[in-house]
Structure formats: C-alpha cells, structure tokens
Design a protein around this motif. Structure first.
Motif, PDB file in Angstrom:
ATOM      1  N   VAL A   1      32.768   3.937  31.027  1.00  0.00           N
ATOM      2  CA  VAL A   1      31.417   3.477  30.902  1.00  0.00           C
ATOM      3  C   VAL A   1      30.867   4.985  31.432  1.00  0.00           C
ATOM      4  N   LEU A   2      30.004   5.584  30.777  1.00  0.00           N
ATOM      5  CA  LEU A   2      29.342   6.675  31.125  1.00  0.00           C
ATOM      6  C   LEU A   2      27.819   6.698  31.139  1.00  0.00           C
ATOM      7  N   GLY A   3      27.169   7.128  31.983  1.00  0.00           N
ATOM      8  CA  GLY A   3      25.675   7.276  32.242  1.00  0.00           C
ATOM      9  C   GLY A   3      25.301   8.552  32.277  1.00  0.00           C
ATOM     10  N   ALA A   4      24.031   8.632  31.741  1.00  0.00           N
ATOM     11  CA  ALA A   4      23.476   9.868  31.598  1.00  0.00           C
ATOM     12  C   ALA A   4      21.681   9.634  31.468  1.00  0.00           C
ATOM     13  N   LYS A   5      21.071  10.532  31.824  1.00  0.00           N
ATOM     14  CA  LYS A   5      19.361  10.406  31.977  1.00  0.00           C
ATOM     15  C   LYS A   5      18.908  10.382  30.539  1.00  0.00           C
ATOM     16  N   THR A   6      19.675  11.223  29.714  1.00  0.00           N
ATOM     17  CA  THR A   6      19.345  11.117  28.312  1.00  0.00           C
ATOM     18  C   THR A   6      20.467  11.739  27.354  1.00  0.00           C
ATOM     19  N   LYS A   7      20.632  11.707  26.223  1.00  0.00           N
ATOM     20  CA  LYS A   7      21.685  11.920  25.355  1.00  0.00           C
ATOM     21  C   LYS A   7      22.092  13.589  25.613  1.00  0.00           C
ATOM     22  N   GLY A   8      21.199  14.225  25.721  1.00  0.00           N
ATOM     23  CA  GLY A   8      21.473  15.740  25.790  1.00  0.00           C
ATOM     24  C   GLY A   8      22.280  16.145  27.195  1.00  0.00           C
ATOM     25  N   LEU A   9      22.149  15.028  27.942  1.00  0.00           N
ATOM     26  CA  LEU A   9      22.714  15.301  29.414  1.00  0.00           C
ATOM     27  C   LEU A   9      24.201  14.837  29.662  1.00  0.00           C
ATOM     28  N   LEU A  10      24.652  14.040  28.538  1.00  0.00           N
ATOM     29  CA  LEU A  10      26.022  13.581  28.507  1.00  0.00           C
ATOM     30  C   LEU A  10      27.145  14.445  28.197  1.00  0.00           C
ATOM     31  N   ILE A  11      27.987  14.419  29.057  1.00  0.00           N
ATOM     32  CA  ILE A  11      29.158  15.311  28.859  1.00  0.00           C
ATOM     33  C   ILE A  11      30.516  14.557  28.891  1.00  0.00           C
ATOM     34  N   CYS A  12      31.509  15.325  28.276  1.00  0.00           N
ATOM     35  CA  CYS A  12      32.869  14.713  27.953  1.00  0.00           C
ATOM     36  C   CYS A  12      32.946  13.630  27.236  1.00  0.00           C
ATOM     37  N   GLU A  13      32.251  12.985  26.185  1.00  0.00           N
ATOM     38  CA  GLU A  13      32.237  11.751  25.576  1.00  0.00           C
ATOM     39  C   GLU A  13      33.638  11.800  24.633  1.00  0.00           C
ATOM     40  N   ASP A  14      33.901  13.035  24.064  1.00  0.00           N
ATOM     41  CA  ASP A  14      34.797  12.887  23.136  1.00  0.00           C
ATOM     42  C   ASP A  14      36.109  12.985  23.735  1.00  0.00           C
ATOM     43  N   MET A  15      36.288  13.753  24.758  1.00  0.00           N
ATOM     44  CA  MET A  15      37.394  13.733  25.667  1.00  0.00           C
ATOM     45  C   MET A  15      37.801  12.454  26.071  1.00  0.00           C
ATOM     46  N   LEU A  16      36.680  11.499  26.400  1.00  0.00           N
ATOM     47  CA  LEU A  16      37.030  10.171  26.852  1.00  0.00           C
ATOM     48  C   LEU A  16      37.668   9.193  25.832  1.00  0.00           C
ATOM     49  N   LYS A  17      36.856   9.645  24.545  1.00  0.00           N
ATOM     50  CA  LYS A  17      37.081   8.853  23.345  1.00  0.00           C
ATOM     51  C   LYS A  17      38.646   9.060  23.086  1.00  0.00           C
ATOM     52  N   SER A  18      39.134  10.129  23.138  1.00  0.00           N
ATOM     53  CA  SER A  18      40.566  10.344  22.685  1.00  0.00           C
ATOM     54  C   SER A  18      41.519   9.646  23.676  1.00  0.00           C
ATOM     55  N   THR A  19      40.929   9.119  24.968  1.00  0.00           N
ATOM     56  CA  THR A  19      41.997   8.538  25.724  1.00  0.00           C
ATOM     57  C   THR A  19      41.955   7.163  25.979  1.00  0.00           C
ATOM     58  N   CYS A  20      40.437   6.701  25.942  1.00  0.00           N
ATOM     59  CA  CYS A  20      40.560   5.361  26.332  1.00  0.00           C
ATOM     60  C   CYS A  20      40.245   4.324  25.095  1.00  0.00           C
ATOM     61  N   ASP A  21      40.405   2.996  25.285  1.00  0.00           N
ATOM     62  CA  ASP A  21      40.230   2.087  24.209  1.00  0.00           C
ATOM     63  C   ASP A  21      38.919   1.972  23.811  1.00  0.00           C
ATOM     64  N   GLU A  22      37.987   2.018  24.790  1.00  0.00           N
ATOM     65  CA  GLU A  22      36.520   2.137  24.408  1.00  0.00           C
ATOM     66  C   GLU A  22      35.643   2.999  25.156  1.00  0.00           C
ATOM     67  N   VAL A  23      34.703   3.416  24.657  1.00  0.00           N
ATOM     68  CA  VAL A  23      33.799   4.321  25.569  1.00  0.00           C
ATOM     69  C   VAL A  23      32.329   3.814  25.406  1.00  0.00           C
ATOM     70  N   LEU A  24      31.632   3.317  26.166  1.00  0.00           N
ATOM     71  CA  LEU A  24      30.359   2.706  26.411  1.00  0.00           C
ATOM     72  C   LEU A  24      29.322   3.812  27.049  1.00  0.00           C
ATOM     73  N   VAL A  25      28.291   3.881  26.220  1.00  0.00           N
ATOM     74  CA  VAL A  25      27.087   4.943  27.139  1.00  0.00           C
ATOM     75  C   VAL A  25      26.030   4.402  27.383  1.00  0.00           C
ATOM     76  N   ALA A  26      25.294   4.601  28.736  1.00  0.00           N
ATOM     77  CA  ALA A  26      24.145   3.999  28.973  1.00  0.00           C
ATOM     78  C   ALA A  26      23.297   5.256  29.298  1.00  0.00           C
ATOM     79  N   THR A  27      22.050   5.447  28.365  1.00  0.00           N
ATOM     80  CA  THR A  27      21.049   6.483  29.012  1.00  0.00           C
ATOM     81  C   THR A  27      19.805   5.693  29.496  1.00  0.00           C
ATOM     82  N   ASN A  28      19.294   6.532  30.342  1.00  0.00           N
ATOM     83  CA  ASN A  28      18.053   5.926  31.035  1.00  0.00           C
ATOM     84  C   ASN A  28      16.811   5.734  30.098  1.00  0.00           C
ATOM     85  N   ASP A  29      16.672   7.030  28.986  1.00  0.00           N
ATOM     86  CA  ASP A  29      15.801   6.646  28.116  1.00  0.00           C
ATOM     87  C   ASP A  29      16.203   5.984  26.881  1.00  0.00           C
ATOM     88  N   GLY A  30      17.333   5.565  26.573  1.00  0.00           N
ATOM     89  CA  GLY A  30      17.679   4.919  25.443  1.00  0.00           C
ATOM     90  C   GLY A  30      17.926   5.868  24.378  1.00  0.00           C
TER      91      GLY A  30
END
Ligand SMILES: Cc1cc2nc3c(=O)[nH]c(=O)nc-3n(C[C@H](O)[C@H](O)[C@H](O)COP(=O)(O)OP(=O)(O)OC[C@H]3O[C@@H](n4cnc5c(N)ncnc54)[C@H](O)[C@@H]3O)c2cc1C
Ligand code: FES
Length: 283
Positions: free
Chosen positions: A131-160
């Motif tokens: 479960v990854l959190g960032a203020k906004t989409k442009g500030l999210l890091i390493c999503e692909d790296m986690l997608k390659s490892t985890c069963d699910e990757v879920l993201v929350a951004t403050n601004d949606g």
C-alpha cells in the motif's frame, strides 16, 4: 572508496544510486541499512539498503534531498566515489511464513525501504500487498518495482490524481472491511504515518512492525542518539532494531527527538549553500 555505478532521478529531489560495495552486498539482508560519509568533512548518513547484487558486489540506495548531506550526495555523478560506507547495520527483518497476508505500507523514501522486506515475505511464500502513499501521482516512486514482487499494489494519493483519493490508512480500512486476512502490517516512512497506522491496528490486535528512522550518529549502539522508548524501555534503534512493535513505540517522544537538531541542520544547509561543503563532524 565506493564508486557510484549508476544514478537516476526518480522524481525531483529523489534519487536512486547503485554503488560498488562488495562487502556490504555480500552480507546484507532485508531490513538493514548502511551509513555513508561522502568525504572527510561529511556527516554520517544512514540509508536503507533497498536492493543488492551479491555477484556484482553492488547495493542500491534511494534517497530524498532534504538537507546538506543529501543535497551534497545528489551532486555526485556516475564514476564519482563515496569515501566510506559501513554496513550492513541493524538487524535483518524477521521474515516468516504467515497464516495470512503481509501488508507493506510505504510513504516517501519508505516505499523503497520497504521493498526488500516485501520481497523477502513474498519469497517466504506469503500473500503480499503493498500500500503506497504519495501527495500526488508525480511524487509516487518505485511502483513498478513493487508490482514485480507483490501480489497487489494499491496506491493512495492525497489529491486523488492516482489510485484512491486519501491516505494509506483509508486503503487499509477498505482491505479490512473486505475481509482481507491481514496477519502483519509493516509501515515504513514518515513517523506520523507509522504512528497513525499503529494506532489504527492496535485495537484490532493486528501485528504491526515498524521500521524506525530516528537521528543516528554512529549507527552501532555507542552514542545513544537513536534512543526511543518501546514498551516503557529505552531501546537503541541502530543496534536493537530497526524494526519494533509499532503498538509499543512512544511516538510523540520519537517525533520530538527527530527535530532536536533542527537549528544545526538549518545552519549546515545554509553553510552548504554558501560554501558548497558540509562543515564537518557530526552533531
Ligand atoms: C535506519 C535509517 C534508514 C534511513 N533510510 C533512508 C533512505 O533509504 N532514504 C532516505 O531518503 N532517507 C533515509 N533515512 C533518513 C536519512 O538518514 C536522512 O534524511 C538524512 O540523514 C538527512 O541528512 P541531511 O544532512 O541531508 O539533512 P538534515 O538537514 O541533517 O536533516 C533533515 C532531517 O532528516 C533527519 N535526519 C538528519 N540526520 C539524520 C541522521 N543522521 N539519521 C537519521 N535521520 C536524520 C532528521 O529528521 C532531520 O530533521 C534513514 C534514516 C535511518 C535512521
Ligand atoms: S546511532 Fe548511536 S547508538 Fe544508535
């Protein structure tokens, strides 16, 4: 000396570096960190070992520029060398096969820091959700790296702007409401996030292990600067952690101690901007 083999900007002021460090790469495990000193005037900077390659003798760090040392580190280029790097430090995360789901919750640099632990729990045969959190989409890091490892990757951004609008705790609530059999939560990142998650899971009695990041000076249990109170007892994070039971941490003390050198840190940053060098020594 440790040569920087690869440098990549992930987002503004956040970097990934691959560094030659065969002795650290040979021994490190998920959950451990290293301390580096850029040059003889540099402070020691603790950074999580986010990945490694034992054959090639390299380690990967991910860091945010937030002060004099990390700004200075970001000016180094591929081919430059870091004076010294000590590690692996801290105890490896305790990885087990759970009777349910492991959830890594990451914010800021904690997303990269949580990656090796999520991977280790996956390799141990667990269902793993990040479960990854960032203020906004442009500030999210390493999503692909986690997608390659985890069963699910879920993201929350403050601004949606990406994923669910809100906080990582909102996603956790949703998972629990849906009946996900969460057996362990591993929040890593800003202390306030780790505190909120720990307070949320305590009444639910869900095991919550946090990866603490207090101010460290020597990183080997001698100076006491990283002390926190856990379960009413004083613990040194560098030598006894860095993972602790989030339900037992005195968060308010930990967060106030993190700010105790703010004046000196500000002075060091001004000095660095004016002179281009760190003014030497640790706190
Ligand atoms: C075990 C551990 C692992 C860490 N892993 C990472 C990582 O993978 N990526 C990343 O970006 N950051 C990580 N950090 C935080 C990183 O060490 C600090 O951001 C860095 O030391 C800041 O130094 P500075 O001179 O640039 O900033 P400063 O201006 O000196 O400090 C800015 C803020 O950073 C924190 N900080 C400063 N010095 C230290 C220190 N010696 N130890 C811990 N925190 C400090 C304080 O909260 C301070 O207010 C980790 C910290 C710890 C303890
Ligand atoms: S950093 Fe000195 S005792 Fe932990």
């Amino acid at each position: 000396m440790h040569t920087i083999l690869h440098k990549k900007m992930l987002i503004e002021r956040t970097w990934n570096m691959r560094i030659k460090a065969p002795l650290i790469a040979k021994k490190c495990q998920a959950g451990q960190f290293l301390m580096l000193r850029i040059d003889e005037k540099g402070e020691r900077v603790p950074l999580t070992i986010a990945d490694w390659n034992r054959e090639e003798g390299t380690v990967d760090i991910y860091f945010q520029e937030i002060g004099a040392s990390t700004e200075r580190l970001a000016t180094l280029e591929e081919g430059d060398a870091i004076l010294d790097m000590v590690g692996p430090l801290g105890n490896p995360s305790h990885v087990t096969k759970l009777d349910g789901t492991f959830v890594m919750v990451g914010g800021g640099f904690g997303i990269a820091a949580g990656y090796p632990v999520a991977r280790a729990f996956k390799q141990a045969g667990n269902r793993v959700i990040a479960v990854l959190g960032a203020k906004t989409k442009g500030l999210l890091i390493c999503e692909d790296m986690l997608k390659s490892t985890c069963d699910e990757v879920l993201v929350a951004t403050n601004d949606g702007s990406y994923g669910v609008q809100g906080l990582v705790s909102d996603i956790l609530e949703e998972l629990l409401d849906k009946g996900e059999n969460i057996r362990m939560i591993f929040p890593v990142g800003p202390p306030i996030m780790m505190k909120v998650i720990s307070e949320m899971t305590k009444p639910l009695k869900i095991k919550t292990v946090v990866s603490l990041n207090p101010v460290m000076v020597d990183g080997t249990g001698m100076c006491g600067s990283c002390r926190v109170t856990v379960g009413g007892k004083t613990r040194f994070v560098c030598s006894e952690g860095i993972d602790f039971d989030g339900h037992e941490v005195d968060w308010d003390e930990m967060m106030s101690r993190q700010k105790m050198y703010s004046r000196q840190e500000q002075e060091a940053l001004v000095h660095y901007h004016e002179h281009g060098t760190c003014h030497g020594g640790n706190r």
